[in-house]
Write an enzyme that holds these catalytic residues in place. Structure first.
Site, PDB file in Angstrom:
ATOM      1  N   ASP A  29       0.873  -1.166   0.000  1.00  0.00           N
ATOM      2  CA  ASP A  29       0.000   0.000   0.000  1.00  0.00           C
ATOM      3  C   ASP A  29       0.918   1.226   0.000  1.00  0.00           C
ATOM      4  O   ASP A  29       2.125   1.125   0.292  1.00  0.00           O
ATOM      5  CB  ASP A  29      -0.950   0.009   1.208  1.00  0.00           C
TER       6      ASP A  29
HETATM    7  C1  BGC Z   1      -4.913   3.446  -0.024  1.00  0.00           C
HETATM    8  C2  BGC Z   1      -5.034   2.475  -1.180  1.00  0.00           C
HETATM    9  C3  BGC Z   1      -4.850   3.210  -2.482  1.00  0.00           C
HETATM   10  C4  BGC Z   1      -3.523   3.936  -2.474  1.00  0.00           C
HETATM   11  C5  BGC Z   1      -3.244   4.704  -3.735  1.00  0.00           C
HETATM   12  C6  BGC Z   1      -3.668   4.300  -0.109  1.00  0.00           C
HETATM   13  O1  BGC Z   1      -3.733   5.338   0.823  1.00  0.00           O
HETATM   14  O2  BGC Z   1      -4.926   2.742   1.197  1.00  0.00           O
HETATM   15  O3  BGC Z   1      -6.275   1.830  -1.148  1.00  0.00           O
HETATM   16  O4  BGC Z   1      -4.932   2.310  -3.550  1.00  0.00           O
HETATM   17  O5  BGC Z   1      -3.499   4.853  -1.392  1.00  0.00           O
HETATM   18  O6  BGC Z   1      -4.084   5.798  -3.845  1.00  0.00           O
END
Ligand code: BGC
Length: 759
Positions: free
Chosen positions: A231
């Protein structure tokens, strides 16, 4: 490893391999330009395309391209419709193709442990089976277009509070039965190209460094063939991550960490083979992309908008309807609330879509609908004047429809809710309108359950239609449902508790700043409420319709490895509609403690008036199994179960008893402190034990009262809790005698093909 990948690896420098394991920028995986491997673009996800061209961010702060916002996971899961999820995935895949996006960051499939989780609106369900089915269909749809999906956030990421450091502490059984199956099902059925590991720690170890999760379970057990990306910012220690089975750090640029990887390989701190493995897995996926990509795709916004409307219709849940719905054409109707004009249709954070258009219910309302604001949609305040205007309009109309919901600030990625209430002014408005207008309908726009105190008022509200966060087509969908142009057919993918205090993890959400102890174990959602027979506002699987359904002819047929179940369903009402037939399995003899029933199948049947269709289900060993921590495996104990064919978890229409005979032996090492209970429950060992147990002879002269004071049954119950060594004293025997008894018991236990319970 495939030949082509090996060949490429052999041509790559250490620097190139290390660079491949970190983002090139916010949204790109670098590729290896020198060898003809183009960079790959990733984008959020999950319920629309959030492709950013400039000013990248992962909090939904900066604008992305105009796209179509489909209903969020909280809504679409209520469709209980695999085909629809597939179609939505397929459409998103086409949009990605048209926009040059290679991997879509979704679906988000974490389990809804508490209604407070700020990101529940993105997630599907409290039930892992439903979440897994929805997710697998979505991934198959996306990937049918030659675009990769990236299920997230793997795993046990069910709160936003301190999401980057908090440890989800739980038993292996809880992990296996509740928090992993949706991911497992997705991997086994849909083989996603990638998987996003979550921010949190699991039992103390960062998921991004958790080799049991990333390597043993994900790859060795489930056979995952894609790559794991972090993530955004989830990497705590890149070298430990690579060793544990993380392949890609996101976002980039990862210049410093790439250099650290190069240095580590050169100094011998990191095995070159570990880096090759990670780079190889990323290359493998990048190659897939170029092999099947379709270049002629178009992003047809209007066509996709129509699908967004359809998904919103199929997902809406009619929570209650006494008589007010559907609205009749000639009625004078009051629409009250800002969401009638400007619906709340999505949540905040990385899933936030720049919608190319948004439908409002008011846009479609017939002439005899009047609107008033009721309360402010921006700051959720209500003046006396707004309240009085709403009451007067409601009084002067045949029906009042209040468009209520949670404001944006209540539901967002990055933080949790602190309570489970609607803004106070909305609760007051609903109660006041309902007290003057018996035909009061509440339409809800929210991503998670709220307390509904007005349901307890004597006047009550007549009908409640939950649109959840229904995407940009929610307005038209609401209009069609209110006016009976479509028949509500969504079912709740989560229980609606009466109060926050009733929720299973209330005392442990979170336990401390750094730990969330999942003390409720497998008793999440209806598994808890139903096992405790607690009243809830609306149960899991609930949803009303404008028509009725009859269940008949339930049948059961053995197969080579389980049972086939079928039931006929007839639409006995006057309009077309869809029924979601739910199959719950209830272990009747449960040891260890198991939820009183669990969802093991569902089928959505679309039926014309008078039409009958058959819903069919297949149950196998896994359906009957729990995760046994001693065996470290799924174990389906022999015994009596009940198959329940149901309209909801609390509305069982047919029940069929069924016996399951296990082919597995549950190993047990018997020792002097083994309690007698399991040995008395198995026929082979029970026979031996009975022969050694003292059978006190009753004194013929003792009174009836004395005999009643301690019956044979009571003695039996006491014995169940005694350890084997009690036999030694009771028989005044030696250690050797007890050792011989234990050896005989062990032989009898091991020799039993199945530790059959006594019938
Ligand atoms: C989120 C993800 C997301 C990523 C990119 C993160 O803060 O938890 O779900 O895909 O950011 O935007």
């Amino acid at each position: 490893m495939k030949e082509k990948v090996k060949q490429l690896l052999s041509q790559m420098t250490l620097q190139e391999k290390a660079a491949l394991c970190g983002g090139a920028d916010f949204w790109h995986i670098p590729g290896v330009e020198r060898l003809g491997i183009a960079p790959a673009m990733v984008a959020d996800g999950p319920h629309g395309l959030r492709k950013q061209n400039q000013q990248a961010d992962h909090l939904g702060v900066n604008e992305s391209i105009p796209a179509v916002c489909f209903p969020a996971g909280c809504a679409s899961a209520c469709s209980f419709d695999r085909q629809l999820m597939h179609q939505m995935g397929q459409t998103l895949g086409q949009e990605c193709q048209a926009e040059g996006v290679d991997i879509l960051l979704g679906p988000a499939i974490n389990i809804k442990r508490s209604p407070l989780c700020g990101r529940n609106f993105e997630y599907y369900s409290e039930d892992p089976y439903l979440a897994g089915q929805m997710s697998a269909s979505y991934v198959q749809g996306v990937q049918s277009q030659g675009v990769g999906a990236c299920p997230k956030h793997f795993a046990a990421n069910s709160q936003e509070y301190r999401r980057m450091t908090s440890s989800s502490d739980m038993s292996q059984r809880t992990l296996r039965e509740i928090y992993l199956p949706a991911f497992e099902q997705t991997v086994r059925d849909a083989q996603p190209w990638s998987m996003m590991c979550s921010y949190n720690r699991l039992n103390g170890t960062f998921v991004a460094e958790h080799s049991q999760l990333l390597q043993e379970i994900l790859r060795e057990e489930w056979g995952f063939e894609g790559f794991v990306m972090s993530d955004w910012g989830a990497v705590n220690d890149k070298l430990e991550g690579l060793k544990a089975g993380l392949e890609l750090e996101m976002p980039g640029p990862c210049k410093a960490s790439t250099q650290a990887v190069v240095d580590a390989v050169q100094s011998g701190k990191l095995d070159q083979a570990v880096l090759d493995r990670a780079a190889g897995r990323i290359l493998d996926v990048l190659l897939r992309r170029t092999e099947i990509a379709e270049k002629s795709a178009e992003f047809d916004h209007e066509k996709d908008h129509a699908l967004a409307v359809e998904v919103a219709i199929q997902s809406a849940v009619l929570l209650k309807n006494s008589s007010a719905l559907p609205l009749k054409p000639g009625q004078k109707v009051a629409y009250i609330g800002p969401y009638a004009k400007k619906p709340r249709f999505q949540g905040g954070g990385s899933s936030h879509i720049h919608s190319h258009r948004v439908d409002a219910a008011l846009d479609y309302a017939p002439e005899n609908v009047c609107w008033c604001e009721g309360f402010s949609g921006t700051d959720d305040s209500m003046t006396d004047q707004q309240m009085n205007e709403a009451i007067e309009l409601a009084r002067a109309s045949d029906v009042a429809v209040i468009f209520a919901g949670m404001p944006d600030s209540f539901e967002c990625e990055g933080y949790d809710r602190s309570h489970m209430r609607l803004p106070d002014c909305q609760n007051r408005l609903i109660a006041a309108v309902a007290s003057v207008q018996p035909n009061t309908v509440v339409v809800l726009h929210l991503g998670s359950p709220v307390e509904t105190p007005w349901m307890d008022d004597p006047a009550g509200v007549n009908a409640v239609l939950c649109m959840y966060l229904g995407g940009q087509g929610v307005g038209l969908a609401t209009h069609r449902l209110l006016y009976g142009e479509a028949c509500p057919s969504g079912r709740l993918a989560e229980s609606w508790p009466l109060r926050l205090e009733d929720t299973p993890c209330y005392l442990n959400y979170p336990t401390s700043e750094e730990h969330s102890v999942y003390a409720e174990g497998v008793f999440v959602g209806y598994r808890y409420y139903d096992s405790k027979r607690m009243p809830v506002r609306w149960p899991f699987g609930h949803g009303e319709s404008y028509t009725q359904f009859d269940y008949s002819d339930p049948e059961l047929e053995p197969t080579s490895d389980g049972w086939k179940v079928s039931v006929k369903v007839t639409n006995t009402g006057a309009c077309a509609g869809a029924e979601v037939v739910q199959l719950y399995l209830a272990p009747i003899e449960f040891e260890p403690t198991r939820p009183v029933q669990e969802l093991k199948g569902f089928e959505k049947l679309h039926l014309e008036p008078g039409q009958t269709k058959t819903a069919c289900f297949v149950l196998d060993k896994r359906s009957f199994a729990y995760y046994d921590e001693e065996m470290q495996d799924w174990y389906a104990p022999s015994g009596r179960y009940e198959i329940r064919l149901a309209h909801s978890s609390r509305d069982i229409r047919c029940a069929l008893p069924v016996d399951w005979v296990s082919k597995q032996t549950k190993p047990m090492v018997i020792h002097r402190n083994t309690p007698m209970a399991p040995l008395l429950a198995c026929s082979a060992t029970a026979q031996l034990l009975q022969s050694w147990m003292p059978h006190p002879v009753r004194d013929e002269n003792s009174s009836k009262e004395a005999a009643a004071a301690i019956t044979d049954e009571m003695i039996h119950q006491m014995m169940l809790n005694q350890p084997l060594r009690a036999l030694q004293a009771q028989n005044d025997q030696t250690d050797q005698w007890l050792a011989d008894c234990i050896a005989q018991l062990q032989a009898a236990w091991d020799g039993t093909a199945d530790n059959q319970p006594l019938q």
